[in-house]
Scaffold this active site. Sequence first.
Site, PDB file in Angstrom:
ATOM      1  CD  GLU A   1      -2.919  -1.106   2.332  1.00 17.68           C
ATOM      2  OE1 GLU A   1      -4.085  -1.463   2.129  1.00 17.68           O
ATOM      3  OE2 GLU A   1      -2.511  -0.702   3.445  1.00 17.68           O
TER       4      GLU A   1
ATOM      5  CG  ASP B   1      -7.797  -5.347   4.875  1.00 14.78           C
ATOM      6  OD1 ASP B   1      -7.385  -5.455   6.046  1.00 14.78           O
ATOM      7  OD2 ASP B   1      -7.878  -4.262   4.278  1.00 14.78           O
TER       8      ASP B   1
ATOM      9  CD  GLU C   1      -9.992  -1.084   7.611  1.00 15.23           C
ATOM     10  OE1 GLU C   1      -9.852  -0.773   6.418  1.00 15.23           O
ATOM     11  OE2 GLU C   1      -9.079  -1.603   8.293  1.00 15.23           O
TER      12      GLU C   1
END
Length: 741
Positions: A328, A402, A430
Amino acid sequence: MRNYFHYPVPLKSSIIVFSRVSNHQKQLRFALVCFLLTILHVNCEAHDGYDLWLRYSPLPASTADTYRSAIKGWFITSQSPTANIVRDELNRALPVMLGNRVAELRSPTTQQQVVFGTTQSPLLSGLASELAGLAADGFIIKSTTVYGKRSWVVVGSTEQGMLYGAFHFLRLLRTGNNLSDIKSSPRTKVRVLNHWDNLDRTVERGYAGFSIWDWHKLPDYIDPRYYDYARANASIGINATVLTNVNANALILTPQYLQKVKALADIFRPYGIKVYLTARFSAPIEIGKLPTADPLDEKVQQWWRAKIDEIYTYVPDFGGFTVKANSEGQPGPQNYERTHADGANMLAQALKPHNGIVMWRAFVYDNKVPVDRTKQAYNEFKPLDGKFLPNVMVQVKNGPLDFQPREPFHPLFGSMPSTAILPEFQITQEYLGFATHLFYQGPLFKETLDANTFVKGNSSPVSGVVDGSLFNHQMTGMAGVANIGTDRNWCGHPVAQANWYAFGRLAWDHQLSPLSIAEEWVRMTLSNDPQVVSTVTSIMMASREAAVNYMTPLGLHHIMGWDHHYGPGPWISNKPRADWTAVYYHRADSLGVGFNRSQSGSNALEQYAPQVREIFNNPETCPEQYLLWFHHVAWNKRMKSGRTLWDEMCYHYQQGVDTVAWMKSQWESLSGKIDADTHAHVSKLLAIQLKEARWWRNSCLLYFQQFSRMPLPSGVEAADQTLEYYESLQFPYAPGIRPKW
């Protein structure tokens, strides 16, 4: 814990003069004083969540009497900062739970008592053999004879063991359990919270306010919350904390910040907590002014050795680094055509003289690599098995994507027998509704830990990789991405505290059940009332499956909103990276839906053991909870229920909504049995969750209906808005948005 809320009464305005007034006036004023004092008392006792699971309150009279009959007093055999923490905790807890009659003794006596200490004490040295088989931080709680009288002892071979034993002893009392002989030992050595906190006090993917680390005021101002943070972690056996974001800032390694890190480390040390930092791989360039960060460059290696030596002058027991590299946008060894092992070993070699470790994250993927994203971590790390130094742990997320509401276990568990593997779990939510959804993650953690890798026969659970037993590893641990912030209750949602608690308890002992952990948390945090315990634990245990159903049923995944990941977004496409879009993952078309990872598709299943492949490769034997993760399935395929895939998907979405409605009604039934502020807070959040569960159901079914072209089955509520409406919603200030690099 310290109570930050005070209710001062100005003396001059509060003194009531009783002279020169009638008896009737005296009675009225006396009644008014009593009323005001009652209000003040109630306010002081109101539970705002700050005390977490360390909220001590009087036990029921019969329970307290039972304990007092076995405990006439208590004694600590040593004097040290850690022993003082134990002393403070007992002084805080026992007078409240059992009354002031159970107090600290000046010395052990012939009366029934509880003795806390280590086997270094002559009084307890005879118990050393019983601790011989336990890990260093283990403890025993035992009924034995002390000075001729039957008493209880809480003993560790180290002071940290004594500390953990003391907290467990208080847990037994707080939850109303019978005292009995106990041996307890952590199954992992490094039980660590990963804080994704930035130096400007923002928290990446944080939903409970700002960072609790006030870097600007450190080291001169020490927030009392730091002590309470350490105390909470010690109470559940967490012994390590990574203070900074994995998307690292090299400034944390400069003297200006190392003195701040030192202040925190000094606070945490008596609680048995080591401090770790995140290392920005390009730090030799950014703060060292070198032209390169190549891990094989001698000057780079020398710079890191000097920097690490410098860190240990500030923090003598510094734990080491967590590193995110070549993922990332983060720099890493691949920038210089080196491997992850080259980068990790360079740091590990410099840390080795200080007994420090490297936790090197395997969360890597590259949009330029034309392969299923879930395969990339395995592809990069499997060939490096056996090439990492012994003080390196490869940190692997629980699933290959993820932190989704449900994922299969990561194929790297069991695939690197010569490498220490550290699992990484999400505690912050998240993809799980942020801090507005009640989502108890104990079942999610346990599902991964219990998953069978089959790499060494029919009984090869992920937990065997985690605790080192499967491949005889001595370096073991569990990492959890923290959900902690400056919100008064630490975690945003009052029940989100339970995820912090569950992580610590499972890191200590992965054989504990999510249900038993939930019951502990409810009893310690909310109430010992049987109705409260039964109702809240039922809500908690249902919450994970409810969220899976109204978000991503049957193996759907990563269909959340763009960037912020708030709410549904199955329509997300045309972004800078294909693997940051929803259409990349669900692949819906007129024929069906799902990502084909079988042998006829991306063949991600080749990364698992043959027995796993055999089960998951065939749509007929693949568990339906993972069906669309591994297969592209026709809309009219008949499921085990006899319904078509489309109807089954619709019913799952509806069931998710219905379960949240049930959770809300169950919580409402506890009015008057839980303190009013907590009850009202969770009630309002459950109303938000129900609203958003309907949003998920409506928008996802409208979107997928474009492809299935099939009607909603009976019993599934129709949307009250159009798909265009849902697609038009924007949330530019949703919490926890990742900063732009």
